[in-house]
Design a protein around this motif. Structure first.
Motif, mmCIF file in Angstrom:
data_model
loop_
_atom_site.group_PDB
_atom_site.id
_atom_site.type_symbol
_atom_site.label_atom_id
_atom_site.label_comp_id
_atom_site.label_asym_id
_atom_site.label_seq_id
_atom_site.Cartn_x
_atom_site.Cartn_y
_atom_site.Cartn_z
ATOM 1 N N ALA A 1 0.832 -1.204 0.000
ATOM 2 C CA ALA A 1 0.000 0.000 0.000
ATOM 3 C C ALA A 1 0.867 1.255 0.000
ATOM 4 N N ILE A 2 1.956 1.239 0.778
ATOM 5 C CA ILE A 2 2.864 2.391 0.811
ATOM 6 C C ILE A 2 3.536 2.575 -0.541
ATOM 7 N N ALA A 3 4.024 1.462 -1.120
ATOM 8 C CA ALA A 3 4.701 1.547 -2.420
ATOM 9 C C ALA A 3 3.763 2.070 -3.502
ATOM 10 N N ARG A 4 2.525 1.608 -3.507
ATOM 11 C CA ARG A 4 1.549 2.066 -4.512
ATOM 12 C C ARG A 4 1.227 3.548 -4.333
ATOM 13 N N THR A 5 1.205 3.993 -3.085
ATOM 14 C CA THR A 5 0.915 5.403 -2.824
ATOM 15 C C THR A 5 2.068 6.280 -3.311
ATOM 16 N N ILE A 6 3.298 5.837 -3.072
ATOM 17 C CA ILE A 6 4.462 6.568 -3.585
ATOM 18 C C ILE A 6 4.400 6.627 -5.110
ATOM 19 N N GLU A 7 4.099 5.477 -5.727
ATOM 20 C CA GLU A 7 3.996 5.424 -7.193
ATOM 21 C C GLU A 7 2.924 6.378 -7.699
ATOM 22 N N LYS A 8 1.785 6.375 -7.026
ATOM 23 C CA LYS A 8 0.688 7.258 -7.447
ATOM 24 C C LYS A 8 1.092 8.721 -7.347
ATOM 25 N N GLY A 9 1.767 9.086 -6.250
ATOM 26 C CA GLY A 9 2.209 10.462 -6.077
ATOM 27 C C GLY A 9 3.212 10.885 -7.135
ATOM 28 N N LEU A 10 4.142 10.010 -7.480
ATOM 29 C CA LEU A 10 5.160 10.339 -8.478
ATOM 30 C C LEU A 10 4.569 10.474 -9.882
ATOM 31 N N ASN A 11 3.437 9.824 -10.128
ATOM 32 C CA ASN A 11 2.832 9.837 -11.459
ATOM 33 C C ASN A 11 1.792 10.933 -11.667
ATOM 34 N N LEU A 12 1.495 11.706 -10.633
ATOM 35 C CA LEU A 12 0.488 12.760 -10.764
ATOM 36 C C LEU A 12 0.876 13.784 -11.827
ATOM 37 N N LYS A 13 -0.121 14.261 -12.551
ATOM 38 C CA LYS A 13 0.110 15.325 -13.532
ATOM 39 C C LYS A 13 -0.501 16.646 -13.061
ATOM 40 N N VAL A 14 -0.629 16.764 -11.747
ATOM 41 C CA VAL A 14 -1.082 18.016 -11.127
ATOM 42 C C VAL A 14 -0.034 18.423 -10.094
ATOM 43 N N PRO A 15 0.013 19.695 -9.702
ATOM 44 C CA PRO A 15 0.992 20.113 -8.688
ATOM 45 C C PRO A 15 0.763 19.395 -7.366
ATOM 46 N N MET A 16 1.870 19.072 -6.699
ATOM 47 C CA MET A 16 1.785 18.468 -5.365
ATOM 48 C C MET A 16 2.783 19.174 -4.460
ATOM 49 N N VAL A 17 2.287 19.727 -3.366
ATOM 50 C CA VAL A 17 3.123 20.436 -2.402
ATOM 51 C C VAL A 17 2.975 19.745 -1.058
ATOM 52 N N THR A 18 4.112 19.435 -0.434
ATOM 53 C CA THR A 18 4.145 18.705 0.834
ATOM 54 C C THR A 18 4.780 19.563 1.919
ATOM 55 N N CYS A 19 4.227 19.492 3.125
ATOM 56 C CA CYS A 19 4.858 20.142 4.272
ATOM 57 C C CYS A 19 4.918 19.155 5.433
ATOM 58 N N SER B 1 9.783 7.470 8.317
ATOM 59 C CA SER B 1 9.929 6.293 7.469
ATOM 60 C C SER B 1 9.018 6.330 6.238
ATOM 61 N N GLY B 2 8.712 5.133 5.705
ATOM 62 C CA GLY B 2 7.853 5.035 4.522
ATOM 63 C C GLY B 2 6.455 5.541 4.794
ATOM 64 N N GLY B 3 6.059 5.503 6.061
ATOM 65 C CA GLY B 3 4.745 6.030 6.421
ATOM 66 C C GLY B 3 4.609 7.498 6.098
ATOM 67 N N ALA B 4 5.728 8.222 6.130
ATOM 68 C CA ALA B 4 5.722 9.648 5.794
ATOM 69 C C ALA B 4 5.896 9.862 4.298
ATOM 70 N N ILE B 5 6.884 9.205 3.699
ATOM 71 C CA ILE B 5 7.194 9.469 2.292
ATOM 72 C C ILE B 5 6.055 9.045 1.369
ATOM 73 N N ALA B 6 5.192 8.153 1.833
ATOM 74 C CA ALA B 6 4.050 7.729 1.023
ATOM 75 C C ALA B 6 3.229 8.914 0.537
ATOM 76 N N ILE B 7 3.110 9.953 1.382
ATOM 77 C CA ILE B 7 2.334 11.128 0.953
ATOM 78 C C ILE B 7 3.228 12.363 0.842
ATOM 79 N N ALA B 8 4.542 12.134 0.688
ATOM 80 C CA ALA B 8 5.485 13.262 0.654
ATOM 81 C C ALA B 8 6.228 13.373 -0.676
ATOM 82 N N THR B 9 5.658 12.804 -1.733
ATOM 83 C CA THR B 9 6.315 12.838 -3.042
ATOM 84 C C THR B 9 5.945 14.115 -3.797
ATOM 85 N N GLY B 10 6.173 15.247 -3.170
ATOM 86 C CA GLY B 10 5.745 16.524 -3.738
ATOM 87 C C GLY B 10 6.732 17.119 -4.727
ATOM 88 N N ASN B 11 6.213 17.959 -5.620
ATOM 89 C CA ASN B 11 7.098 18.781 -6.452
ATOM 90 C C ASN B 11 7.943 19.678 -5.565
#
Length: 317
Positions: A175-193, A200-210
């Motif tokens: 689930a974490i790997a798929r979420t990272i993949e989904k974030g990296l493939n987005l074609k919309v802006p992504m900003v993470t704070c 760990s991976g629990g954070a980076i899963a939703i931290a693949t921001g531009n």
């Protein structure tokens, strides 16, 4: 207010200020001048202490019980927030919150980890430790954002993904790997704070921001100091040394080019002036989002992927 161990001199001064105010209320004594003098001492002590925090002390500030969490930021920075629940496969996970909202007039999808503030809410949100269904919910929200061309804003604050047996049985790592993949493939802006802990991976899963930002006293690491100490030294007593070795502070990560910006916190930490913290985070998000919205989707995707690939190359060079 809750005071950390290294804040004891500040706690004593603020205790004296509180005593004087009670005396003033009871006896109608004017002690404004003395309170002002002590307040100046507090500010001086805060400045001295927070100018030389160790990595372990920064970890403590990042976990401060009064520190604002994801839902506090959503309430302060977003309007028309409509939470969306469930992963459409298994269940709802309250550790990960997200939905549709407006950020200063701009329609967005917001996703973040919520730790909770008291016993009831901490149990409800599982202390911010997300299960597989939470990450699959994040994937669903990212897909929604991509389909309707909405920017994605993520707020990271977790000690790590939930390590329980049930979570592993339901495919936590996948689930974490798929979420990272989904974030990296987005074609919309992504900003993470990163607003507190980035674990760990629990954070980076939703931290693949531009753009990836961190608050000044937040932390971001492959493992918690306690977890690292337990593996390397077989003792949690070595957590302070582990924090030093992990290079988990915002200042270290900016130097390594893992993050793009440090958002300054009010003196004494984000919990001492929430309004100012929200304002600074909001202004930084708006500045980056304005720039990213001018870019075409393919460029956003390519730059985001290159950004994360470059981290590995830098590590090998």
């Amino acid at each position: 207010m809750h005071f950390l161990d290294f804040e004891k001199p500040i706690a004593e001064l603020e205790g004296k200020i509180e005593e004087l105010r009670h005396l003033s209320d009871a006896d109608e004594i004017n002690i404004a001048e003395e309170v002002g003098r002590l307040q100046q001492k507090v500010e001086k002590q805060l400045k001295a202490v927070y100018a030389k925090l160790t990595p372990w002390q920064k970890a403590q500030v990042a976990r401060h019980p009064d520190r604002p969490h994801c839902l506090d930021y959503i309430k302060a920075l977003f309007t028309d927030f409509t939470p969306l629940a469930g992963d459409r496969l298994y269940a709802e996970d309250h550790a990960l919150v997200g939905g549709l909202a407006r950020f200063r007039g701009e329609p967005v999808v917001v996703v973040g980890q919520e730790k909770g503030h008291d016993t009831d809410t901490r149990l409800k949100h599982n202390f911010g430790m997300v299960r597989p269904e939470g990450y699959r919910k994040a994937q669903r929200l990212m897909e929604l954002a991509d389909r309707f061309h909405l920017p994605v804003l993520t707020l990271v604050d977790t000690a790590g993904a939930y390590p329980g047996v049930g979570a592993e049985e339901r495919g936590q790592s996948e689930a974490i790997a798929r979420t990272i993949e989904k974030g990296l493939n987005l074609k919309v802006p992504m900003v993470t704070c990163v607003i507190g802990e980035g674990g760990s991976g629990g954070a980076i899963a939703i931290a693949t921001g531009n753009v990836v930002m961190m608050l000044e006293h937040s932390i971001y690491s492959v493992i918690s100091p306690e977890g690292c100490a337990g593996i390397l030294w077989r003792s949690g007593d070595m957590a302070q040394q582990a924090a030093e070795a992990l290079r988990l502070t915002a200042q270290d990560l900016l130097e390594f080019k893992v993050i793009d910006e440090i958002v300054a916190e009010p003196m004494g930490g984000a919990h001492r002036d929430r309004s100012l913290t929200f304002q600074r985070v909001g202004d930084s998000i708006e500045r980056h989002l304005t720039d990213l919205l001018t870019l075409e989707g393919g460029i956003l995707r390519a730059r985001r992927r290159e950004k994360f690939l470059a981290m590995g190359r830098q590590g090998l060079s």
